[in-house]
Write a protein that holds these residues in place. Structure first.
Motif, PDB file in Angstrom:
ATOM      1  N   PRO A 226      37.287  33.343  29.985  1.00  0.00           N
ATOM      2  CA  PRO A 226      38.496  33.456  30.817  1.00  0.00           C
ATOM      3  C   PRO A 226      39.578  34.329  30.194  1.00  0.00           C
ATOM      4  O   PRO A 226      39.918  34.181  29.013  1.00  0.00           O
ATOM      5  N   ALA A 227      40.105  35.234  30.999  1.00  0.00           N
ATOM      6  CA  ALA A 227      41.160  36.133  30.534  1.00  0.00           C
ATOM      7  C   ALA A 227      42.412  35.371  30.127  1.00  0.00           C
ATOM      8  O   ALA A 227      43.192  35.853  29.295  1.00  0.00           O
TER       9      ALA A 227
ATOM     10  N   LYS B 147      46.021  23.662  31.728  1.00  0.00           N
ATOM     11  CA  LYS B 147      44.857  23.790  32.620  1.00  0.00           C
ATOM     12  C   LYS B 147      44.627  25.244  33.032  1.00  0.00           C
ATOM     13  O   LYS B 147      44.340  25.554  34.191  1.00  0.00           O
ATOM     14  N   ILE B 148      44.735  26.124  32.038  1.00  0.00           N
ATOM     15  CA  ILE B 148      44.625  27.556  32.329  1.00  0.00           C
ATOM     16  C   ILE B 148      43.207  27.970  32.708  1.00  0.00           C
ATOM     17  O   ILE B 148      43.001  29.073  33.215  1.00  0.00           O
ATOM     18  N   ASP B 149      42.233  27.085  32.454  1.00  0.00           N
ATOM     19  CA  ASP B 149      40.857  27.369  32.877  1.00  0.00           C
ATOM     20  C   ASP B 149      40.358  26.300  33.844  1.00  0.00           C
ATOM     21  O   ASP B 149      39.175  25.969  33.869  1.00  0.00           O
ATOM     22  N   GLY B 150      41.270  25.756  34.618  1.00  0.00           N
ATOM     23  CA  GLY B 150      40.881  24.774  35.611  1.00  0.00           C
ATOM     24  C   GLY B 150      41.123  23.348  35.157  1.00  0.00           C
ATOM     25  O   GLY B 150      41.533  23.090  34.021  1.00  0.00           O
ATOM     26  N   PRO B 151      40.843  22.375  36.027  1.00  0.00           N
ATOM     27  CA  PRO B 151      41.186  20.975  35.770  1.00  0.00           C
ATOM     28  C   PRO B 151      40.246  20.246  34.823  1.00  0.00           C
ATOM     29  O   PRO B 151      40.505  19.094  34.473  1.00  0.00           O
ATOM     30  N   GLU B 152      39.139  20.873  34.414  1.00  0.00           N
ATOM     31  CA  GLU B 152      38.209  20.217  33.509  1.00  0.00           C
ATOM     32  C   GLU B 152      37.495  21.248  32.649  1.00  0.00           C
ATOM     33  O   GLU B 152      37.431  22.430  32.990  1.00  0.00           O
TER      34      GLU B 152
END
Length: 307
Positions: A265-266, A70-75
């Motif tokens: 996203p980085a 989930k490195i870019d959030g939960p969804e």
């Protein structure tokens, strides 16, 4: 994309792989890979899951899970989620902050038709019934001025300027040469694509790949826009964005490439294995088709996660 899904050129459930997006666009519209390739790459990197090679052409879907860890959030938002990929000043959708940015809006399309009545060419369906560059300029000028005045969060970045102008040019160059009878972007044809999201009757794709031909109308629309890249302040005043660092301040194309990295996203740079291979492959596509040799420095993504 909805038209492609409705006709089965991409999966009808709207969950698409990189290859499916490219092949569907090429088969349906004869779009050149130089156009559809970076669009598909952006969709995957910004709003998809490059680990499993899937993105949603709409919103959140259980068929496109979050990135590993989930490195870019939960969804995973899908390309309809406002911000990274989807932007303001659409021809037929409202700005996200003030309305419905996903579904066709009749009132906005009616406003587009007012510009057609002013600037359109004459055609088989009557006077002022053929969309042309002047019509698209009128539509874009009206929409940007309207949304700047009504949307407190109005944002018109360099990448969005090119994207919105390119979408208008697409309706002229990817639609008009494909009709064997008139070779014009007539009112019934445009309405079929925009309102009904279906191919018109007796419509055929372009005979040659549609790529470089999009350049001149896109440039003409960009040149006629009333605002430089920027956004509304808290006081509702439009403020120009600061230029990016050199060499990405050399042109609008370079600026847009810099913004792509800023909107990706980085965290994707910390991946490994097949995940990293996929990310690097897509990032290379972004770099090789940026459109301007003046910015020859490849960027790594440096955008925030979970937005």
């Amino acid at each position: 994309m909805n038209t492609l899904a409705n006709h089965g050129y991409i999966p009808r459930n709207g969950i698409v792989s990189f290859e499916e997006a490219i092949m569907g666009s090429m088969e349906a519209f004869n779009m050149d890979i130089s156009v559809v390739g970076p669009l598909a790459a952006n969709a995957l990197l910004m709003r998809g899951n490059p680990f499993i090679n899937k993105f949603s052409i709409g919103g959140v879907s259980p068929l496109v899970p979050p990135l590993p860890g989930k490195i870019d959030g939960p969804e995973t938002g899908g390309i309809a989620k406002h911000g990274r990929f989807e932007g303001d000043a659409s021809m037929t959708r409202s700005d996200a902050f003030i309305g419905d940015n996903r579904d066709f809006q009749d009132i906005l399309y009616d406003m587009d038709l007012l510009q057609l009545g002013k600037f359109g060419d004459n055609g088989p369906d009557g006077n002022n019934t053929v969309f042309n560059v002047a019509t698209m300029i009128g539509v874009m000028q009206h929409n940007t001025i309207m949304y700047q005045a009504t949307d407190p969060k109005f944002t018109f970045s360099a990448s969005r300027i090119i994207g919105a102008s390119g979408a208008a040019a697409f309706l002229l160059e990817c639609v008009s040469p494909s009709l064997r009878t008139t070779k014009q972007s007539t009112l019934p044809i445009i309405e079929s694509f925009l309102r009904n999201q279906t191919f018109p009757q007796n419509w055929f794709r372009a005979g040659a790949p549609v790529g470089a031909v999009l350049g001149p109308p896109t440039a003409a629309i960009v040149a006629a826009l009333p605002f430089p890249p920027g956004r509304n302040s808290a006081q509702g005043v439009y403020v120009a964005d600061p230029l990016p660092p050199a060499p990405f301040n050399n042109s609008l194309d370079c600026w847009a490439y810099w913004e792509q990295a800023a909107n990706t996203p980085a965290a994707l740079q910390n991946t490994t294995g097949i995940f990293k291979q996929n990310v690097d492959f897509l990032r290379q596509i972004q770099f090789t088709v940026k459109g301007d040799p003046a910015c020859d420095q490849e960027l790594l993504s440096f955008g925030p996660a979970g937005v």
